[in-house]
Design a protein around this motif. Structure first.
Motif, PDB file in Angstrom:
ATOM      1  N   SER A 122       0.714  -0.963  -0.175  1.00  0.00           N
ATOM      2  CA  SER A 122      -0.387  -0.045  -0.138  1.00  0.00           C
ATOM      3  C   SER A 122       0.951   1.586  -0.004  1.00  0.00           C
ATOM      4  O   SER A 122       0.375   2.706  -0.531  1.00  0.00           O
ATOM      5  CB  SER A 122      -1.486  -0.177   1.106  1.00  0.00           C
ATOM      6  N   LYS A 123       1.771   1.032  -0.326  1.00  0.00           N
ATOM      7  CA  LYS A 123       3.359   2.122   0.266  1.00  0.00           C
ATOM      8  C   LYS A 123       4.194   2.602  -0.500  1.00  0.00           C
ATOM      9  O   LYS A 123       5.387   2.877  -0.864  1.00  0.00           O
ATOM     10  CB  LYS A 123       3.941   2.158   2.193  1.00  0.00           C
ATOM     11  N   LEU A 124       3.556   1.404  -2.019  1.00  0.00           N
ATOM     12  CA  LEU A 124       4.422   0.856  -3.058  1.00  0.00           C
ATOM     13  C   LEU A 124       6.038   0.476  -2.315  1.00  0.00           C
ATOM     14  O   LEU A 124       6.796   0.293  -2.969  1.00  0.00           O
ATOM     15  CB  LEU A 124       5.090   2.279  -4.126  1.00  0.00           C
ATOM     16  N   ASN A 125       6.097  -0.387  -1.363  1.00  0.00           N
ATOM     17  CA  ASN A 125       7.249  -0.937  -0.759  1.00  0.00           C
ATOM     18  C   ASN A 125       8.351   0.421  -0.026  1.00  0.00           C
ATOM     19  O   ASN A 125       9.087  -0.248   0.371  1.00  0.00           O
ATOM     20  CB  ASN A 125       7.541  -2.216  -1.938  1.00  0.00           C
ATOM     21  N   ALA A 126       8.043   1.612   0.433  1.00  0.00           N
ATOM     22  CA  ALA A 126       8.713   2.926   0.707  1.00  0.00           C
ATOM     23  C   ALA A 126       9.539   1.924   1.889  1.00  0.00           C
ATOM     24  O   ALA A 126       9.042   1.287   2.224  1.00  0.00           O
ATOM     25  CB  ALA A 126       8.432   3.840   0.465  1.00  0.00           C
ATOM     26  N   LEU A 127      11.060   2.152   1.611  1.00  0.00           N
ATOM     27  CA  LEU A 127      11.960   2.054   3.044  1.00  0.00           C
ATOM     28  C   LEU A 127      11.389   2.852   4.918  1.00  0.00           C
ATOM     29  O   LEU A 127      11.946   3.986   4.214  1.00  0.00           O
ATOM     30  CB  LEU A 127      13.159   1.590   2.522  1.00  0.00           C
ATOM     31  N   ASN A 128      10.999   2.448   5.180  1.00  0.00           N
ATOM     32  CA  ASN A 128      11.094   2.957   6.191  1.00  0.00           C
ATOM     33  C   ASN A 128      12.667   2.501   6.956  1.00  0.00           C
ATOM     34  O   ASN A 128      12.542   1.729   7.298  1.00  0.00           O
ATOM     35  CB  ASN A 128       9.597   3.531   6.905  1.00  0.00           C
ATOM     36  N   ALA A 129      12.139   3.091   8.304  1.00  0.00           N
ATOM     37  CA  ALA A 129      13.023   2.721   9.669  1.00  0.00           C
ATOM     38  C   ALA A 129      13.189   1.675   9.885  1.00  0.00           C
ATOM     39  O   ALA A 129      14.117   0.614  10.529  1.00  0.00           O
ATOM     40  CB  ALA A 129      13.485   3.473  10.531  1.00  0.00           C
TER      41      ALA A 129
ATOM     42  N   ILE B  95      17.413 -13.922  -3.030  1.00  0.00           N
ATOM     43  CA  ILE B  95      16.375 -12.851  -4.179  1.00  0.00           C
ATOM     44  C   ILE B  95      15.797 -12.370  -3.254  1.00  0.00           C
ATOM     45  O   ILE B  95      14.761 -12.744  -2.197  1.00  0.00           O
ATOM     46  CB  ILE B  95      15.307 -14.056  -5.031  1.00  0.00           C
ATOM     47  N   ILE B  96      15.999 -10.767  -3.510  1.00  0.00           N
ATOM     48  CA  ILE B  96      14.953  -9.649  -3.168  1.00  0.00           C
ATOM     49  C   ILE B  96      13.791  -8.759  -3.917  1.00  0.00           C
ATOM     50  O   ILE B  96      14.504  -8.801  -5.072  1.00  0.00           O
ATOM     51  CB  ILE B  96      15.320  -8.444  -1.945  1.00  0.00           C
ATOM     52  N   THR B  97      12.863  -8.776  -3.581  1.00  0.00           N
ATOM     53  CA  THR B  97      11.764  -8.048  -4.384  1.00  0.00           C
ATOM     54  C   THR B  97      10.600  -7.700  -4.052  1.00  0.00           C
ATOM     55  O   THR B  97      10.827  -7.643  -2.353  1.00  0.00           O
ATOM     56  CB  THR B  97      10.383  -9.355  -4.905  1.00  0.00           C
ATOM     57  N   GLY B  98      10.129  -6.757  -4.445  1.00  0.00           N
ATOM     58  CA  GLY B  98       9.076  -5.958  -4.091  1.00  0.00           C
ATOM     59  C   GLY B  98       7.321  -7.422  -4.063  1.00  0.00           C
ATOM     60  O   GLY B  98       6.852  -7.694  -4.767  1.00  0.00           O
ATOM     61  N   ALA B  99       6.315  -6.454  -3.041  1.00  0.00           N
ATOM     62  CA  ALA B  99       5.319  -7.309  -2.861  1.00  0.00           C
ATOM     63  C   ALA B  99       4.352  -6.910  -4.270  1.00  0.00           C
ATOM     64  O   ALA B  99       4.391  -5.204  -4.198  1.00  0.00           O
ATOM     65  CB  ALA B  99       4.464  -6.796  -1.758  1.00  0.00           C
TER      66      ALA B  99
ATOM     67  N   ALA C 161      11.401   1.253  -8.948  1.00  0.00           N
ATOM     68  CA  ALA C 161      12.469   1.265  -8.297  1.00  0.00           C
ATOM     69  C   ALA C 161      13.401   2.655  -8.500  1.00  0.00           C
ATOM     70  O   ALA C 161      14.099   2.784  -9.525  1.00  0.00           O
ATOM     71  CB  ALA C 161      13.561  -0.656  -8.400  1.00  0.00           C
ATOM     72  N   LEU C 162      12.506   3.437  -7.016  1.00  0.00           N
ATOM     73  CA  LEU C 162      13.243   4.564  -7.360  1.00  0.00           C
ATOM     74  C   LEU C 162      13.659   4.943  -6.349  1.00  0.00           C
ATOM     75  O   LEU C 162      13.828   4.912  -5.036  1.00  0.00           O
ATOM     76  CB  LEU C 162      11.939   5.687  -7.097  1.00  0.00           C
ATOM     77  N   GLY C 163      14.256   6.073  -5.873  1.00  0.00           N
ATOM     78  CA  GLY C 163      15.384   6.802  -5.099  1.00  0.00           C
ATOM     79  C   GLY C 163      16.454   5.402  -4.080  1.00  0.00           C
ATOM     80  O   GLY C 163      16.802   4.568  -4.851  1.00  0.00           O
ATOM     81  N   GLY C 164      15.790   4.488  -3.119  1.00  0.00           N
ATOM     82  CA  GLY C 164      16.665   3.745  -2.098  1.00  0.00           C
ATOM     83  C   GLY C 164      16.034   2.630  -3.008  1.00  0.00           C
ATOM     84  O   GLY C 164      16.652   2.634  -2.166  1.00  0.00           O
ATOM     85  N   GLY C 165      15.191   2.755  -3.784  1.00  0.00           N
ATOM     86  CA  GLY C 165      14.841   1.457  -4.144  1.00  0.00           C
ATOM     87  C   GLY C 165      15.808   1.056  -4.831  1.00  0.00           C
ATOM     88  O   GLY C 165      16.240  -0.263  -5.288  1.00  0.00           O
ATOM     89  N   LEU C 166      15.842   2.296  -5.922  1.00  0.00           N
ATOM     90  CA  LEU C 166      17.319   1.398  -7.258  1.00  0.00           C
ATOM     91  C   LEU C 166      18.451   1.487  -5.668  1.00  0.00           C
ATOM     92  O   LEU C 166      19.079   0.112  -6.683  1.00  0.00           O
ATOM     93  CB  LEU C 166      17.380   2.771  -7.817  1.00  0.00           C
ATOM     94  N   GLU C 167      18.711   2.405  -5.374  1.00  0.00           N
ATOM     95  CA  GLU C 167      19.562   1.643  -4.622  1.00  0.00           C
ATOM     96  C   GLU C 167      20.407   0.911  -3.366  1.00  0.00           C
ATOM     97  O   GLU C 167      21.412  -0.833  -4.040  1.00  0.00           O
ATOM     98  CB  GLU C 167      20.029   2.906  -3.068  1.00  0.00           C
ATOM     99  N   LEU C 168      18.770  -0.226  -3.128  1.00  0.00           N
ATOM    100  CA  LEU C 168      18.564  -1.379  -3.390  1.00  0.00           C
ATOM    101  C   LEU C 168      18.880  -2.250  -3.868  1.00  0.00           C
ATOM    102  O   LEU C 168      19.844  -2.962  -3.539  1.00  0.00           O
ATOM    103  CB  LEU C 168      17.359  -1.682  -2.189  1.00  0.00           C
TER     104      LEU C 168
END
Length: 258
Positions: free
Chosen positions: A23-30, A53-57, A109-116
């Protein structure tokens, strides 16, 4: 272990980590970063796991960036600490990990997502994926390794353009410039990642670990020395003796990771 923001599963020596905040587009919080750290440390220590393997829901996003809701409360010191903790606890942990990690990039995969994704050793993208580092639109710069890893993958000029303009790349554009290794359909994304990881898991775990270390040293002042040292250390392993014996006797090697 039970997690609130990620899902984990192990099948046939492959450990799957799914960022589970659809629901948050898998955004990375603390909290998500903290859970990722815990899951990664456990997976790297588990002898039954050969790779990750790392992926997003969902299908919309791998990770659409960092959760910026807490950013307004941070000052310069707080921002520095945020970046340093994320780097050491998650992004550098992946990049320097002893086991191969593949990013299965589904959607944004944007910002921290692309960095991940860039911290992972190999990237596979669905053909609907879009990738970018839009931090400059917020008056920021990438803080989880984006300014360092992107030039290594696609060259300084293209990286400078991506970061300074905040433009996104399509999956095909990312493939053309070397940002991702493969592009496939959304339905075939995990299967492609599994195919690649399956090949790696047929190799010596000791040699895989050594190769990751040596490749990560590429371009550094002592890169060649690190390769020489890692090469020499392989000669002290049972896996090397098994591999050579199997080759000489025209049989398939059975590696034990020792």
């Amino acid at each position: 272990m039970s997690y609130q923001n990620i899902l984990t599963e192990t099948k046939q020596r492959i450990h799957y980590i799914t960022i589970n905040r659809e629901s948050k587009l898998n955004a990375l919080n603390a909290a998500t970063l903290a859970e990722l750290h815990t899951a990664l440390v456990a997976a790297f220590a588990d002898e039954q796991i050969g790779g990750l393997i790392i992926t997003g829901a969902g299908t919309k996003a791998f990770v659409a960036g960092a959760d910026i809701l807490g950013f307004p409360a941070l000052d310069a010191a707080g921002g520095t600490q945020l970046a340093r903790e994320g780097q050491t606890q998650v992004f550098d942990l992946i990049a320097n990990g002893p086991k191969p990690v593949i990013a299965a990039v589904n959607g944004f995969a944007l910002g921290g997502g692309l960095e991940l994704a860039m911290a992972c050793h190999i990237r596979v993208a669905s053909d609907n994926a879009k990738m970018g580092l839009p931090e400059l639109t917020l008056g920021l710069i990438p803080g989880y390794g984006g300014t360092q890893r992107l030039p290594q993958l696609i060259g300084k000029g293209k990286a400078m353009e991506m970061i300074l303009t905040s433009d996104m790349l399509t999956a095909d554009q990312a493939l053309q410039c070397g940002l991702v290794n493969n592009v496939t359909t959304p339905e075939g994304l995990l299967a492609k990642a599994e195919e690649i990881l399956g090949k790696i898991l047929q190799r010596s775990p000791m040699a895989v670990k050594a190769a990751i270390t040596a490749v990560n040293a590429s371009g550094s002042a002592d890169g060649f020395e690190q390769e020489i040292a890692a090469f020499g250390q392989c000669f002290g392993t049972a896996d090397m003796k098994e591999g050579v014996d199997a080759f000489l006797n025209k049989r398939k090697p059975v590696f034990t990771g020792k």
